[in-house]
Write an enzyme that holds these catalytic residues in place. Sequence first.
Site, mmCIF file in Angstrom:
data_model
loop_
_atom_site.group_PDB
_atom_site.id
_atom_site.type_symbol
_atom_site.label_atom_id
_atom_site.label_comp_id
_atom_site.label_asym_id
_atom_site.label_seq_id
_atom_site.Cartn_x
_atom_site.Cartn_y
_atom_site.Cartn_z
ATOM 1 N N ARG B 195 -29.443 4.295 27.089
ATOM 2 C CA ARG B 195 -30.561 5.008 26.456
ATOM 3 C C ARG B 195 -30.352 5.291 24.970
ATOM 4 O O ARG B 195 -29.244 5.296 24.457
ATOM 5 C CB ARG B 195 -30.904 6.289 27.207
ATOM 6 C CG ARG B 195 -29.852 7.393 27.261
ATOM 7 C CD ARG B 195 -30.446 8.654 27.895
ATOM 8 N NE ARG B 195 -31.405 9.257 26.989
ATOM 9 C CZ ARG B 195 -31.101 10.263 26.145
ATOM 10 N NH1 ARG B 195 -29.921 10.813 26.130
ATOM 11 N NH2 ARG B 195 -32.011 10.747 25.319
ATOM 12 N N HIS B 196 -31.486 5.497 24.294
ATOM 13 C CA HIS B 196 -31.488 5.862 22.882
ATOM 14 C C HIS B 196 -31.209 7.357 22.782
ATOM 15 O O HIS B 196 -31.790 8.144 23.533
ATOM 16 C CB HIS B 196 -32.862 5.529 22.282
ATOM 17 C CG HIS B 196 -32.882 5.568 20.782
ATOM 18 N ND1 HIS B 196 -32.679 6.716 20.069
ATOM 19 C CD2 HIS B 196 -33.072 4.602 19.874
ATOM 20 C CE1 HIS B 196 -32.751 6.454 18.777
ATOM 21 N NE2 HIS B 196 -32.982 5.166 18.629
#
Lengths: 350, 350
Positions: B195-196
Amino acid sequence: MIKIERPGRGDGARRLPPLKDGRSAWFAAINRGKKSIALDLEAEADREVLEALLGHADVLLESFRPGVMARFGLEWEAVSPRFPRLIYGSLSGYGQTGPDARRPGYDVVAQARGGLMGLTGTPGQPPVRSGAAVGEIAAGLFLAQGVLAALHDRARSGTGRRVDVSMLDAQVALLDDAVSATAATGTAPRPHGPRHPAFAPCEAVEASDGAFVLAAGNDASFEKLCITMQLPLERDPRFSTNAARCENARLLRRLIEAVTLEHPRAHWLARLTAAGVPCAPIQSMDQVMRDPQVTARNMIVDVLDKYGRTAFKAAGNPVKISGQSDPPTRPAAPDLDGHRGEILRWLNRT
Amino acid sequence: MIKIERPGRGDGARRLPPLKDGRSAWFAAINRGKKSIALDLEAEADREVLEALLGHADVLLESFRPGVMARFGLEWEAVSPRFPRLIYGSLSGYGQTGPDARRPGYDVVAQARGGLMGLTGTPGQPPVRSGAAVGEIAAGLFLAQGVLAALHDRARSGTGRRVDVSMLDAQVALLDDAVSATAATGTAPRPHGPRHPAFAPCEAVEASDGAFVLAAGNDASFEKLCITMQLPLERDPRFSTNAARCENARLLRRLIEAVTLEHPRAHWLARLTAAGVPCAPIQSMDQVMRDPQVTARNMIVDVLDKYGRTAFKAAGNPVKISGQSDPPTRPAAPDLDGHRGEILRWLNRT
């Protein structure tokens, strides 16, 4: 550089965490030194300001989904005849053409669809995102190249051009080695975990206190590595060329780790560095920011707040050009609409 | 573009695997359309050829370790007074200055020391290399920017400049979000796996037949996602803003996967796309190369061999500029010293 924002909320990045004194640290870093004006592109008076700006600008940059600028009558085809010297740069998820042009894009979406995510991770484990926003940033770098090339061209031709860069295209370009390898072998490469697919050894290996990275992709470096580690493999036909070392990379890694596990990272980094073998610690970001080479290169700069106080840190400019200043402190990011007066005076509209 | 190589062995990349008919597929891809001349920089006659080339060239690019060009008397300080219009671009592991300037660099070394590797991977697992050679390529992109900026400047000033870009600096610049976050929070970010770190949800999630990626970093996208998945979270204070969603990202991921696991990837990609939520499959490189959007953008090009036969595939040019041709077939990479005669005739030295 003038940032044109929506009245009211402005750029959504103004609210991205982490916040410091209510301000996004990342927004402050990447918008340092810009000016801001808030314009409602559907209101007559603001629209006239935009037109005046276009008359003064060398370059217009936009990153809306394709089709959105046309809703404002601001697509390249409409703008270019009236401002023929203007360079019009567009960054989008998928580009201005093709079946998916109008879909919304995102960094992680480009990393996934463009192949980077499927190549990043440990074999047999779920794929992971590259820790930098490569999907976005690579596209930005290519766009900057295209705009500079168009400026260079305009000096001769007198006319502007449209530069169209997409995150998906940029990802594919970054994976040039995987494209050529897939075509040549008929098989898509799989994630290589900590190693480079075309060089060996070129990877993270375990020492007694954790992992570090070494790279000996050519025969001369490999011989130095063998001598330093007292690991006489350089004439072994399984390891005597880079192609052979890539074939036997998993075995080679075990033989190297059988040696490196005997001592801590610092031991090996000192000896390999002295021998001229490329190597490095795997640094966390706070270590990177204190790294003597990074600070000697002015790669961590201070960013001021609007009162002139040192408030944020940002990555410096990696493009060092002789005769160009590279100050250690950079001006503040703008408040929303913070330069309206200044910009209107510059346009003689007050 | 003229490639100057060592007589005999030439560029080591000529032997990089995978080979096709004895030729490196990657070398063929990235050297397409170049000309080659082999010059022994310590031999008088070849040295005169180099000097004649410098008199005709706009740009000299070199990627030796700092200090090596000086051994040939070809450092910027020596070359610039004699060829004052020449732009001199240098790419190195650590840059031309600083305590570690003369150390050898490598892609994976830059990824490790520059912080990217420590941010890439699954929390609790060993760090992994980003699947693209981001350490090298990002530096190359910044160098291209600097050279183009210097060309633009030369059109006004008449003088060349030295552009100095390092792989380590380029890595730090790619991690601008991690730099500002580390400074603002006092804590270095850890790997975020799929994930970012600054947007949620913005990650790979599991469907019934494997993972895909979705990104809903702003409130409007998140509301669309909630409606599409019949998951009424958009007014829940734990998820009603991006900052709140980042705080509760692990919980949010579970709630989303409790829904996505019910159906295969294709089900969700179709529905999320129709709703305008950015999403994508995690594609392998052979899938990327057949992707209709990628091919519509001419991002996979054919590269010829020296007999004019289609022999290799390469990533296309992601910088699409109006009025510039973007052909689907590119000329061959050169044989070692394959253009000596042509280049000497061009220099009037035959």
